[in-house]
Design an enzyme around this catalytic site. Sequence first.
Site, short mmCIF file in Angstrom:
data_model
loop_
_atom_site.label_atom_id
_atom_site.label_comp_id
_atom_site.label_asym_id
_atom_site.label_seq_id
_atom_site.Cartn_x
_atom_site.Cartn_y
_atom_site.Cartn_z
CG ASP A 128 -8.14 -5.04 5.71
OD1 ASP A 128 -7.33 -5.97 5.60
OD2 ASP A 128 -8.16 -4.12 4.60
CE1 TYR A 130 -2.22 1.14 4.92
CE2 TYR A 130 -1.35 2.26 7.03
CZ TYR A 130 -1.54 2.20 5.56
OH TYR A 130 -1.21 3.02 4.59
CG HIS A 135 0.44 -1.29 1.72
ND1 HIS A 135 0.22 -0.86 0.34
CD2 HIS A 135 -0.42 -1.01 2.53
CE1 HIS A 135 -1.09 -0.41 0.50
NE2 HIS A 135 -1.64 -0.56 1.80
NE ARG A 144 0.16 9.70 6.40
CZ ARG A 144 -0.44 8.67 6.15
NH1 ARG A 144 -1.59 8.71 5.93
NH2 ARG A 144 0.42 7.41 6.14
CD GLU A 201 -6.10 -2.53 0.01
OE1 GLU A 201 -6.92 -3.13 0.83
OE2 GLU A 201 -5.90 -1.38 0.13
CD GLN A 242 -8.43 3.75 0.44
OE1 GLN A 242 -8.43 3.14 -0.73
NE2 GLN A 242 -7.78 3.41 1.53
CE1 TYR A 246 -7.70 9.88 3.39
CE2 TYR A 246 -7.36 8.80 5.44
CZ TYR A 246 -6.99 9.61 4.41
OH TYR A 246 -5.72 10.29 4.53
CE LYS A 255 -9.60 0.19 1.69
NZ LYS A 255 -8.38 -0.44 1.13
CB THR A 351 -1.93 -4.02 0.70
OG1 THR A 351 -3.24 -3.42 0.59
CG2 THR A 351 -1.07 -3.89 -0.41
CA CA Z 1 -7.09 -3.85 2.77
#
Ligand code: CA
Length: 421
Positions: A128, A130, A135, A144, A201, A242, A246, A255, A351
């Site tokens: 997967d 990112y 996103h 953050r 997502e 998550q 994570y 996930k 996503t």
């Molecule tokens: Ca994903």
Amino acid sequence: MSTQPLNTWIQIPQNSDFSIYNIPFGVYSDDTVKHHVCSAIGDYIIDLFELERAGLLQVNREVFDKKYLNNFIKLGKSKTKEIRLKIQSILCDEKSVLKTDLVFQKKVLKKQSAVTMLMPVKIGDYTDFYSSVDHATNVGKMFRDPENALLPNWKHLPVGYHGRASSIQVSGHSFHRPKGQQKPADSEKPVFGPTKLLDFELETAFIIGKSTQMGESISTQKADEYIFGMVLFNDWSARDIQTWEYVPLGPFLAKNFASTLSPWVVTLDALEPFRTKGYEQIPQLLPYLQYSGNKNIDIKLEVLIKPENATETKVCESNYKYMYYTMEQQLAHHTINGCNVNVGDLMASGTISGPESREFGSMLELTWRGSKPLKLNDGSERKFINDGDTVILRGYCQTNNGIRVGFGECSSTVNPAKNNN
Ligand code: CA
């Protein structure tokens, strides 16, 4: 788009995803067929095993009598391309036996509503990415620093992680609400229970069409030779699990409880006419990630939520063209260290959000962490996904003159958490 006009003798409803320009591949079953590879046209599936039994495709018929597309894909792109063109020509040939022999036609063309679509591929490994800048920026702003939303590596490489293939299911399935550890902000210790922040997502994924050996790398220029086609992909996520789990290695149990795949694999050939320009990539990337030409694709994407016993509400309209990194760059990056890939591997986009708030590809972003609930058609509100909700992804490409190539649906339903501990 520069495609030659094609006229088929089959009646195709307006706005069908399965026009003569599409010819995707999948696997179906019904009362008489355990599993046959098929294609789609309008409201019908095309049984390719039966089509070949009449000698119309000239390929080893065994590849169509399989549970998955993997053996078919392994024939190689030049062969699968030829088969796709052959199917198109049969569907355009007024004298074709498929049109004239009605008994044969009944065996080959079956209403999509009368068959069950199966998992199209045996997925070996699932990765997967990112790769949507909108996103990643939204998530960075929320969790953050609103001023420095993207981490320093983000514009230099397509960030990704290795996921789990065992819990990927085909559209139409339902699954339990996952349980796990969460740490409420006002608590010192974690608590355990069903996720309160279940999210979809909106993603697409591509399927590897050609294997490599360990030590080999795939360049951005050659990447398309290794990509068989694309599907829609809902990478279900439990946000509270998550957030707590994570650090520092990335997503894990938030996930891997379920992901949903659409049943039709739309070939890169069918998508080629819809290639478009992507975001400008600044700063300049290292040479192995650079590419030329239009490598993004204009795929209109939608997400709908359908509560139990209620009508669906569209909550998001995004587009695959908003991807910052292309599939070709993702694959080049994935293999630059010599990591081998295999036919049937699945690589998800991450996503896909656009710049506008209506284009955000997750509830996390659409409701901005639950602070702005969405109103559904039945009057109810959602911050995240409730038990009984069905989430439906749709995606299609369309030209101004109405030529359409689509993916059909990617749909799945959430059941209450299982009560076994
Ligand atoms: Ca994903």
